[in-house]
Write an enzyme that holds these catalytic residues in place. Sequence first.
Site, mmCIF file in Angstrom:
data_model
loop_
_atom_site.group_PDB
_atom_site.id
_atom_site.type_symbol
_atom_site.label_atom_id
_atom_site.label_comp_id
_atom_site.label_asym_id
_atom_site.label_seq_id
_atom_site.Cartn_x
_atom_site.Cartn_y
_atom_site.Cartn_z
ATOM 1 N N HIS A 127 -1.585 3.999 -4.155
ATOM 2 C CA HIS A 127 -1.119 5.717 -3.315
ATOM 3 C C HIS A 127 0.405 5.386 -4.367
ATOM 4 O O HIS A 127 1.189 6.408 -4.171
ATOM 5 C CB HIS A 127 -0.610 5.103 -1.938
ATOM 6 C CG HIS A 127 -1.928 4.975 -1.156
ATOM 7 N ND1 HIS A 127 -1.982 4.537 0.242
ATOM 8 C CD2 HIS A 127 -3.608 4.956 -1.569
ATOM 9 C CE1 HIS A 127 -3.267 4.508 0.619
ATOM 10 N NE2 HIS A 127 -4.051 4.872 -0.263
ATOM 11 N N ASP A 150 -4.280 0.460 -2.265
ATOM 12 C CA ASP A 150 -2.708 0.859 -1.261
ATOM 13 C C ASP A 150 -1.326 1.532 -2.134
ATOM 14 O O ASP A 150 -1.975 0.988 -2.906
ATOM 15 C CB ASP A 150 -2.880 0.399 0.104
ATOM 16 C CG ASP A 150 -1.755 0.659 0.961
ATOM 17 O OD1 ASP A 150 -0.809 1.353 1.006
ATOM 18 O OD2 ASP A 150 -2.526 1.130 1.990
#
Length: 608
Positions: free
Chosen positions: A436, A403
């Site tokens: 991300h 993430d």
Amino acid sequence: MPLIESSSASAVQGAWRQKKHVVIPLALLFSASALALDAPPKVQVPTLAYDDSQIILVWEKPENAAGIVDYHVYMDGKKLGGANANNDRHSPAKAYIDKFYKADTENFHHRISIHNYTVDGLKPETEYRFTVRSVDAEGHESGDSPVLVQRTTATAEVFNVEEQGAKGDGRTLNTAAIQKAIDACSLNCTVLIPAGVFKTGALYLKSNMTLEIAEGATLLGSERSEDYPLQGYIQYPYSTMVRPASLINALPRDPRQHQAFENIRIVGKGTIDGNGWKRNDDSQDELGKPLPFYRASDNTRYMEDGILAKDQVEKAVARGIIVKDAYGQMRSSLMTLRNVKNLFYGGFTVLNPAYHGIMNLETENVVMAGTVHKTYDANNGDGIEFANSKGAMVFNNFFDTGDDCVNFASGTGADATRQPPQEDAWIFNNYFRRGHGMVVAGSHTGGWIQNILAEDNVSDGTDTGLRMKSTNFMGGGARNVTFRDSAIRNTLKQGVIMTLDYHDPNAILDYKRSTVPGQFRDIRVANVTVEDAAGAAIQVKGDSAHDAFHENVAFAQVRFKGRAGAQIDGLRNSSFTDVSFAGTEGDPWNIEGSENLRFDRVEPQPRQ
């Protein structure tokens, strides 16, 4: 101090002004060259970044850093060496950074500056004096920085968990034994996890202690949900869902109570493994090192992909929690530390959290240095997060995450205005492989995220470089953010994104929506190179139809290479200076719904 007397410098300058032919000694020429370099203005030791044998130094670059290729560190007047070579030994990011530039055969990318140094082999309880000098490509040095004085600590009392009955066999559950060592720990002691695999459930730290995971040691999270108390913590004061405890916690045992902590260090060359997800076959990274690859999952596949994540969600559903909420809130993070003043993370490797990586809630003065994060593609497996905290420093780390790599949050919706902002952070000299976003502001922006400096970082393969995300009902936003002096390659989505169109399918809307949309303003992106962004080089998305604009955004000395261009909607009162695109097909500028945008020395020029 300058390397030459001011009278000598004046004589040289005066001779040039009068255009006289003078013979200048060679040594004086070298000194004059050195005088053109500014010394670092602020040399410092980050919070708790020292012990009985080691001191870590960092410094700000001079305002004029042109021509500086290295920094030399002096201790008690004796030269120790250069920052670049020192990072070869002490930074897990440096070898990847070097590999990145070796592949830059066209010399396209900005070269970052390394401005930290680890001094080791020191004596306990001893005072040392340090100065730093800037160095140019020919080896000329500036004058000294201001002197920094730092004293090492006394050698700490060590509480080895094996002495409390812990067994490093990878099977025995050691929660009680390790917690007993923590509870017995005297003031400023060290709790040692020695070589071996020590399985454990949730552990609770206390003030004025060090948790050391030794080289060859693994602290392995239990795969059973019952080993993580359900009464762990609530994310924000107005949150309704109580999350389970993490593997490592600095939290009150009752999540509704307040408890303050201080002076906690988590260090060592070992590994902390959350045991969250099953692994696919390991791969190798660009240096030939083993790289774990965890199974990507979501709230429909956790039964087949999860280990601890599966057990926690399955049992939460059995208690009557709907799958979406169970998946989004009932998995344990690797670490959660709340209300801690002075916190240092250093040296260890992070693997496989069931949920988030390292969470810092309402903390003050947090440092993360020289850690390795290998959590790809563990769902929600962020690197390090800060929420409503003040003072963060993140440097020399390697991120390969499932993430966001470094994330900042400040609360959700209208009630977040009663919380303190997330503020004052410095992120530098890191390598970001996957994730991300390198540096991420949001999506929880309600209490404002502000005063963030990210510089001298390298990325190859993240989804986005600078990622800023919010919604029309989140409130707050991010302001006074500088992202500069960095190199980015192969982003899977954008080079830079600022958007109000963020959606998290697992989010629980257990807060009062704000009537004010999030906003990103007073943002500067400068001296950055972006190569081969797969989506947009720049994407700005406000909501001009509802008068929701991002504003006062400045791009300066930014170069893009590849097919991707700029997609801008909902931006006003902003500027683009010395911005260039190479390799795009057609017009790289797609601009609509925006006001008062200024372009200077932009190639190619946008159509007006």
